[in-house]
Enzyme design. Structure first.
Site, mmCIF file in Angstrom:
data_model
loop_
_atom_site.group_PDB
_atom_site.id
_atom_site.type_symbol
_atom_site.label_atom_id
_atom_site.label_comp_id
_atom_site.label_asym_id
_atom_site.label_seq_id
_atom_site.Cartn_x
_atom_site.Cartn_y
_atom_site.Cartn_z
ATOM 1 N N ASP A 21 0.859 -1.121 0.328
ATOM 2 C CA ASP A 21 0.154 0.177 0.258
ATOM 3 C C ASP A 21 0.856 1.373 0.126
ATOM 4 O OD1 ASP A 21 -1.774 2.027 0.154
ATOM 5 O OD2 ASP A 21 -3.281 1.005 2.064
ATOM 6 N N HIS A 22 0.828 1.726 -1.393
ATOM 7 C CA HIS A 22 1.433 2.871 -1.488
ATOM 8 C C HIS A 22 1.319 4.188 -0.414
ATOM 9 C CE1 HIS A 22 5.050 4.933 -2.855
ATOM 10 N NE2 HIS A 22 4.671 5.001 -3.942
ATOM 11 N N ARG A 23 0.363 4.094 -0.177
ATOM 12 C CA ARG A 23 -0.196 5.132 1.047
ATOM 13 C C ARG A 23 0.796 5.154 2.816
ATOM 14 N NH1 ARG A 23 -6.392 3.970 1.535
ATOM 15 N NH2 ARG A 23 -5.440 2.127 2.171
ATOM 16 N N ILE B 294 3.596 2.848 2.590
ATOM 17 C CA ILE B 294 5.426 2.217 2.809
ATOM 18 C C ILE B 294 5.580 2.943 1.321
ATOM 19 C CG2 ILE B 294 6.773 0.406 1.827
ATOM 20 C CD1 ILE B 294 4.330 -1.253 3.291
#
Length: 460
Positions: free
Chosen positions: A429-431, A433
């Site tokens: 999850d780019h939010r 990591i």
């Protein structure tokens, strides 16, 4: 020979309530054995059978197909001989739950699997609001148009969706349902609210496109016009997991980091330990080593074992390590969970993996064994492939994909030598990591797998 009557009740469902009864497998007068399945239940995680706790003859079935049950509810009355009854006494029954008013007022029962959310789910889950009652739910909005109570009561929605609608002040009579057989879901209610806030027509706000953040709808194509076709229904698990995977893919910004691990020494070590493991009754698979390495990586990078809170402003970091693993079963893909994986050595992890996989394939995995994971491993190594993009199992923030290892010429210690390389695919999850942290995670994981002696050390 004395005759006794034993009550068989619904076992612990791991916090689930109002679980759908999708099949009744026995009838009055039928002889059954110990552990014979009586009914099949379906939660939002998977389907499970309720087994008989005694052998005997079915006297009465107290549930029906399309109904709902909770832990402790009476399933069947079984007539047994006195010796059998005394040898296998029934478990202390939990107090049966009274049917909710919402269930009583709902349309005719359907054989579907829409049930209350598990504890800790992000969507509100509470007891059903009595239909026809005028009193507001605590926290409900009062600034919207009044609810048409008769229409609200006739709406095809479960107790949790009804509670959610009242909290938002939404009249279910004006919401279109897009769940199984037209059932109104939480997403339908959210879409209705979004449409109202955007100034759209309330009656038309809940559309299939609105369910996926106004994405354009796919065209409907009649493929039968081009040749012979066959319609094959999805399995129960596929019908459950499909919408969840879709929601995860649409709502979570997925990024996948690809890497490789040199497992040449790991496979040599595993082969040398094979006899010792078999003597202990354990099948020492590569997945056990991968899971042990993931434990170490999660301890080094705790953000991968976190959850983003509903506000999106905070991280909730787990201090325990529960790891799920995707299991391929005849019913579909399900995810059993190894609890407290950080407290288990590689042999105990292998034992747990084997036991949970066997239960999953037999369809006897209870909901409690599929809850609480903070990280998931999806291993396709036994099938094939070089890499893939696994979908995050929300509310987790990362999932590791493992593909088939291959022998390749690798530059190692001054020359090219054959090494066994294992492909790794980490979706995150780019939010939560960023790319740098993901690269450090896979690098650490690869280094840990390349030094397998540390993986068989005793757990402190």
């Amino acid at each position: 020979m004395t005759v006794a009557t034993t009550e068989v009740r619904v076992p612990d469902l791991g916090g689930f309530k109002d679980v759908a009864v999708i099949d009744v497998l026995v009838k009055p007068g039928e002889a059954i054995a110990l552990d014979s399945p009586l009914v099949t239940l379906e939660s939002d995680k998977a389907a499970m059978d309720v087994p008989s706790t005694v052998a005997g003859v079915i006297e009465k079935i107290h549930v029906e197909k399309g109904g709902k049950v909770s832990a402790g509810d009476l399933v069947a009355t079984v007539t047994t001989d006195g010796a059998a009854a005394s040898a296998a006494p029934a478990a202390e029954p939990a107090p049966p739950l009274k049917p909710s008013a919402a269930a009583a007022a709902a349309p005719a029962p359907v054989t579907t699997a829409v049930v209350a959310e598990a504890p800790g789910a992000a969507t509100p889950a509470a007891a059903a609001v009595p239909l026809g009652a005028a009193q507001p739910v605590p926290g409900a909005r009062t600034d919207l148009a009044p609810i048409d109570e008769p229409g609200f009561s006739r709406a095809h929605a479960g107790p949790s969706a009804r509670r959610f609608a009242r909290e938002l002040g939404v009249d279910l009579a004006r919401v279109s349902g897009h769940g199984f057989k037209g059932r109104i879901t939480h997403d339908d209610i959210k879409a209705f609210v979004k449409g109202a806030l955007a100034g759209g027509a309330p009656a038309a706000a809940a559309t299939p496109a609105a369910d996926v953040a106004a994405l354009p709808a796919l065209p409907a194509v009649n493929v039968a016009q081009f040749g012979t076709v066959e319609t094959q229904p999805l399995s129960r698990i596929q019908r459950i997991s499909g919408p969840r995977l879709h929601a995860s893919w649409v709502n979570i910004p997925h990024v996948t980091q690809f890497d490789e691990a040199d497992i040449t020494e790991l496979e040599q070590l595993r082969a040398s330990l094979k006899d010792k493991a078999q003597a202990a009754g354990v099948k020492l698979t590569p997945l056990a080593f991968v899971m042990r390495a993931c434990v170490k990586a999660l301890q080094e990078f705790p953000r991968f074992n976190a959850i983003l809170d509903p506000s999106g402003a905070n991280l909730i970091v787990r201090r325990y390590v529960n790891i799920g693993f995707a299991a391929d079963t005849p019913q579909g893909l399900i995810v059993p969970v190894v609890r407290d994986a950080d407290r288990k050595d590689v042999y105990e992890l292998a034992r747990q993996l084997g036991a949970l996989s066997e239960k999953a394939r037999a369809g006897k995995l209870p909901p409690t064994d599929m809850q609480g994971a903070g990280f998931t491993i999806s291993s396709l190594g036994g099938i094939g492939g070089t890499a893939f993009t696994p979908i995050i199992n929300a509310p987790e923030v990362a999932i590791l994909g493992v593909s088939r290892s291959t022998m390749r010429a690798v530059y190692h210690e001054g020359g090219f030598v054959p090494r066994l390389m294992l492909p790794l695919s980490l979706s995150y999850d780019h939010r939560v990591i960023d790319g740098a942290m993901a690269a450090r995670f896979t690098t650490f994981l690869a280094q840990t797998l390349a030094a397998p002696r540390a993986l068989i050390e005793a757990v402190p």
